[in-house]
Design a protein around this motif. Structure first.
Motif, PDB file in Angstrom:
ATOM      1  N   TYR A  54       3.892  -9.311  -2.759  1.00  0.00           N
ATOM      2  CA  TYR A  54       4.147  -8.703  -1.450  1.00  0.00           C
ATOM      3  C   TYR A  54       5.523  -9.121  -0.957  1.00  0.00           C
ATOM      4  O   TYR A  54       5.852 -10.301  -0.913  1.00  0.00           O
ATOM      5  CB  TYR A  54       3.080  -9.144  -0.452  1.00  0.00           C
ATOM      6  CG  TYR A  54       3.311  -8.628   0.943  1.00  0.00           C
ATOM      7  CD1 TYR A  54       3.134  -7.287   1.226  1.00  0.00           C
ATOM      8  CD2 TYR A  54       3.714  -9.472   1.957  1.00  0.00           C
ATOM      9  CE1 TYR A  54       3.346  -6.800   2.506  1.00  0.00           C
ATOM     10  CE2 TYR A  54       3.921  -8.997   3.240  1.00  0.00           C
ATOM     11  CZ  TYR A  54       3.736  -7.653   3.502  1.00  0.00           C
ATOM     12  OH  TYR A  54       3.954  -7.170   4.762  1.00  0.00           O
ATOM     13  N   ASP A  55       6.341  -8.144  -0.598  1.00  0.00           N
ATOM     14  CA  ASP A  55       7.676  -8.398  -0.042  1.00  0.00           C
ATOM     15  C   ASP A  55       7.593  -8.232   1.470  1.00  0.00           C
ATOM     16  O   ASP A  55       7.360  -7.134   1.975  1.00  0.00           O
ATOM     17  CB  ASP A  55       8.685  -7.417  -0.635  1.00  0.00           C
ATOM     18  CG  ASP A  55      10.102  -7.684  -0.190  1.00  0.00           C
ATOM     19  OD1 ASP A  55      10.331  -8.623   0.620  1.00  0.00           O
ATOM     20  OD2 ASP A  55      11.007  -6.960  -0.652  1.00  0.00           O
ATOM     21  N   THR A  58      10.180  -5.572   3.154  1.00  0.00           N
ATOM     22  CA  THR A  58       9.940  -4.136   3.016  1.00  0.00           C
ATOM     23  C   THR A  58       8.498  -3.745   3.301  1.00  0.00           C
ATOM     24  O   THR A  58       8.204  -2.572   3.531  1.00  0.00           O
ATOM     25  CB  THR A  58      10.293  -3.665   1.592  1.00  0.00           C
ATOM     26  OG1 THR A  58       9.427  -4.324   0.659  1.00  0.00           O
ATOM     27  CG2 THR A  58      11.742  -3.958   1.265  1.00  0.00           C
ATOM     28  N   GLY A  59       7.573  -4.712   3.240  1.00  0.00           N
ATOM     29  CA  GLY A  59       6.162  -4.403   3.441  1.00  0.00           C
ATOM     30  C   GLY A  59       5.520  -3.746   2.237  1.00  0.00           C
ATOM     31  O   GLY A  59       4.446  -3.169   2.338  1.00  0.00           O
ATOM     32  N   ARG A  60       6.163  -3.866   1.082  1.00  0.00           N
ATOM     33  CA  ARG A  60       5.656  -3.236  -0.144  1.00  0.00           C
ATOM     34  C   ARG A  60       5.190  -4.273  -1.140  1.00  0.00           C
ATOM     35  O   ARG A  60       5.636  -5.412  -1.134  1.00  0.00           O
ATOM     36  CB  ARG A  60       6.735  -2.386  -0.795  1.00  0.00           C
ATOM     37  CG  ARG A  60       7.146  -1.215   0.050  1.00  0.00           C
ATOM     38  CD  ARG A  60       8.200  -0.407  -0.640  1.00  0.00           C
ATOM     39  NE  ARG A  60       8.594   0.696   0.216  1.00  0.00           N
ATOM     40  CZ  ARG A  60       9.043   1.827  -0.245  1.00  0.00           C
ATOM     41  NH1 ARG A  60       9.182   2.025  -1.525  1.00  0.00           N
ATOM     42  NH2 ARG A  60       9.379   2.778   0.597  1.00  0.00           N
ATOM     43  N   MET A  61       4.310  -3.832  -2.031  1.00  0.00           N
ATOM     44  CA  MET A  61       3.853  -4.685  -3.127  1.00  0.00           C
ATOM     45  C   MET A  61       4.411  -4.119  -4.414  1.00  0.00           C
ATOM     46  O   MET A  61       4.419  -2.896  -4.622  1.00  0.00           O
ATOM     47  CB  MET A  61       2.332  -4.727  -3.184  1.00  0.00           C
ATOM     48  CG  MET A  61       1.705  -5.311  -1.946  1.00  0.00           C
ATOM     49  SD  MET A  61      -0.073  -5.375  -2.034  1.00  0.00           S
ATOM     50  CE  MET A  61      -0.274  -6.970  -2.773  1.00  0.00           C
ATOM     51  N   SER A  62       4.888  -5.019  -5.285  1.00  0.00           N
ATOM     52  CA  SER A  62       5.403  -4.576  -6.580  1.00  0.00           C
ATOM     53  C   SER A  62       4.771  -5.400  -7.688  1.00  0.00           C
ATOM     54  O   SER A  62       4.445  -6.571  -7.502  1.00  0.00           O
ATOM     55  CB  SER A  62       6.930  -4.698  -6.624  1.00  0.00           C
ATOM     56  OG  SER A  62       7.317  -6.021  -6.338  1.00  0.00           O
TER      57      SER A  62
END
Length: 81
Positions: A54-55, A58-62
């Motif tokens: 989780y970043d 950015t609020g995104r997961m990669s």
């Protein structure tokens, strides 16, 4: 009609769990979620499917490689790959 509290797991074709160690000292490990397949009626394969980081910016997961491999003191989360 459902048959009790465990009926969702009994009827479903797949059960997927998300888990993470919120108290880890390493921020990468604390923000990493393990995606674990608990039940798979189609292929029968279970265990850890992938790891998602989780970043906060950015609020995104990669998807990332196993962050627990190098650390042998953590629980056996990396043994299922």
């Amino acid at each position: 009609m459902l048959r009790g509290s465990h009926s969702i797991a009994q009827i479903s074709d797949a059960v997927i769990a998300l888990e993470r160690d919120q108290q880890a000292q390493d921020p990468t490990q604390a923000n990493t979620t393990a995606v674990r397949v608990l039940k798979n009626r189609y292929a029968g394969e279970t265990g850890v499917a992938t790891y998602l980081l989780y970043d906060k910016d950015t609020g995104r997961m990669s998807e990332i490689e196993n962050p627990f491999e190098a650390d042998n003191t953590s629980e056996d989360i990396g043994d299922f790959l």
